[in-house]
Write a protein that holds these residues in place. Structure first.
Motif, mmCIF file in Angstrom:
data_model
loop_
_atom_site.group_PDB
_atom_site.id
_atom_site.type_symbol
_atom_site.label_atom_id
_atom_site.label_comp_id
_atom_site.label_asym_id
_atom_site.label_seq_id
_atom_site.Cartn_x
_atom_site.Cartn_y
_atom_site.Cartn_z
ATOM 1 N N SER A 226 0.859 -1.176 0.000
ATOM 2 C CA SER A 226 0.000 0.000 0.000
ATOM 3 C C SER A 226 0.897 1.228 0.000
ATOM 4 O O SER A 226 2.116 1.106 -0.084
ATOM 5 N N ALA A 322 -5.002 -0.925 -1.923
ATOM 6 C CA ALA A 322 -3.968 -1.793 -2.485
ATOM 7 C C ALA A 322 -3.303 -1.150 -3.687
ATOM 8 O O ALA A 322 -3.916 -0.379 -4.424
ATOM 9 N N ARG A 333 -4.125 -10.807 -4.599
ATOM 10 C CA ARG A 333 -4.180 -10.253 -3.242
ATOM 11 C C ARG A 333 -4.756 -11.288 -2.280
ATOM 12 O O ARG A 333 -5.295 -12.318 -2.698
ATOM 13 N N GLN A 348 -7.629 -4.050 0.539
ATOM 14 C CA GLN A 348 -6.471 -4.710 -0.051
ATOM 15 C C GLN A 348 -6.754 -6.189 -0.315
ATOM 16 O O GLN A 348 -5.832 -6.972 -0.514
#
Length: 383
Positions: A226, A322, A333, A348
């Motif tokens: 991130s 994300a 992810r 995310q």
């Protein structure tokens, strides 16, 4: 009796999950650590109603359609018809038309396995490539978007420039209140000031940050890149204010907007609310990023220090959604389903969308993966 579903977190993701789950027949309890729902979508109290998290909503996504079908769309306003400024090469000026032309001329698709910078350099000159990379900061908050997956960045660039944004009147709390009221109306219980220290038993959705989910579960695989961003918010007297609505600093990766010009309820009469985001490299100190912000203000708002009535700043890490590096997509992810009846829905998670929309999509997927235990209390077309 309806089966129980525990949701941890009453932000936009958790409240969306609560509504979806209650519609499908779950008896829902939402635990929220703060004194009110909202999470990162909370808005400060008067006099300057600054949003804690994101500032605008994209109205061309599936979540907006989801809100419309439930008559939950908040009152919104568009950006005022004031000029925007772009800082490039140390100079302020209007948005360069040639930059729009260069973006429009890019191929429709970009590869996921290649970095944005490498891909751009195959299509435009180095100066234009860096300018486009700087624009990508607006919706990634990353200090160097050129390092990201070309597909990730390019898809979002096209959408961000084509769809436009709207601002929620009264700040994000307006929308949070609508969602919370609907969730409660469907039978959900929202328990504020309730910090969850251990995983609940039975069906559960962790609608928290990915870091909080990792701490609760002890699952080290719950991690994803991130951005690191410094936010600077100011309340200023409006006299002698400049005539721009927003400034994009291509040199220093800074975005500033006077949100009270779009929504006057965010600041007292005769004052303005200015909110600024500045990219922060992994080794950069918060104070150094703030100095960059101040240099930009010196240039675009002469005399600004004398007008400041209120201000705050914060270093925000892993709370801007994300970012996908080359060779990865959102499918890579952390999975939403974590085995058994545990699901994790964060911005995310392995779900599509732009910024906070990822968490919303993850919430909807989490509810679907838990199934429909009984006939829904109210029928809606599913997203």
């Amino acid at each position: 009796m309806k089966p129980d579903l525990q949701i941890v977190g009453a932000g936009l993701t958790g409240l969306t999950a609560a509504i979806e789950a209650a519609e499908r027949g779950w008896r829902v309890t939402v635990a929220e650590a703060h004194s009110s729902p909202g999470g990162r979508a909370r808005t400060l109290a008067e006099p300057f109603r600054a949003n804690l998290g994101t500032h605008a909503i994209y109205v061309d996504g599936s979540w907006w359609e989801w809100l419309e079908r439930r008559d939950l769309t908040p009152p919104i306003v568009e950006a005022p018809r004031l000029p925007g400024l772009v800082r490039a090469g140390g100079r302020l000026g209007p948005w360069p038309a040639e930059l729009s032309q260069a973006i429009a001329a890019l191929p429709a698709e970009a590869p996921a396995e290649e970095s944005l910078r490498a891909w751009l350099l195959r299509h435009v000159d180095a100066k234009t490539a860096e300018a486009i990379i700087a624009v990508v900061f607006i919706f990634t908050f990353d200090h160097d978007p050129g390092r990201l997956s070309a597909a990730f960045a390019h898809q979002r660039l096209r959408r961000a420039l084509a769809g436009g944004v709207r601002y929620v009147v009264g700040g994000w709390s307006t929308l949070v209140d609508l969602l919370a009221e609907r969730a409660v109306g469907l039978g959900a219980r929202i328990r504020t000031q309730t910090r969850v220290l251990a995983l609940p038993e039975g069906p559960t959705i962790l609608a928290t940050s990915l870091a909080s989910a990792r701490q609760l579960t002890g699952d080290s695989s719950l991690t994803w890149p991130s951005a690191r961003t410094v936010s600077v918010d100011m309340g200023l007297r409006a006299e002698d204010s400049p005539d721009w609505f927003r400034v994009l600093d291509l040199d220093d990766r800074i975005y500033a907007a006077r949100y009270s010009l779009a929504d006057p309820t965010l600041a007292p009469a005769g004052h303005e609310l200015l909110q600024i985001s500045a990219a922060c490299a992994p080794d950069e100190r918060k104070a150094d990023a703030e100095r960059r912000v101040h240099r930009l203000l010196d240039q675009c708002w002469p005399g600004w220090p004398a007008a400041v009535q209120w201000q705050r700043s914060a270093l925000r890490t892993h709370c801007t959604g994300a970012v996908d590096l080359p060779g990865t997509t959102w499918h890579d992810r952390p999975a939403i389903s974590r085995g058994g009846t545990l699901t994790v829905a964060t911005d995310q998670s392995a779900a599509p969308g732009l910024l906070a929309e990822v968490g919303i999509a993850a919430a909807q997927l989490a509810v679907r993966q838990l199934g429909e235990p009984s006939r829904p209390t109210q029928a809606y077309e599913r997203v």
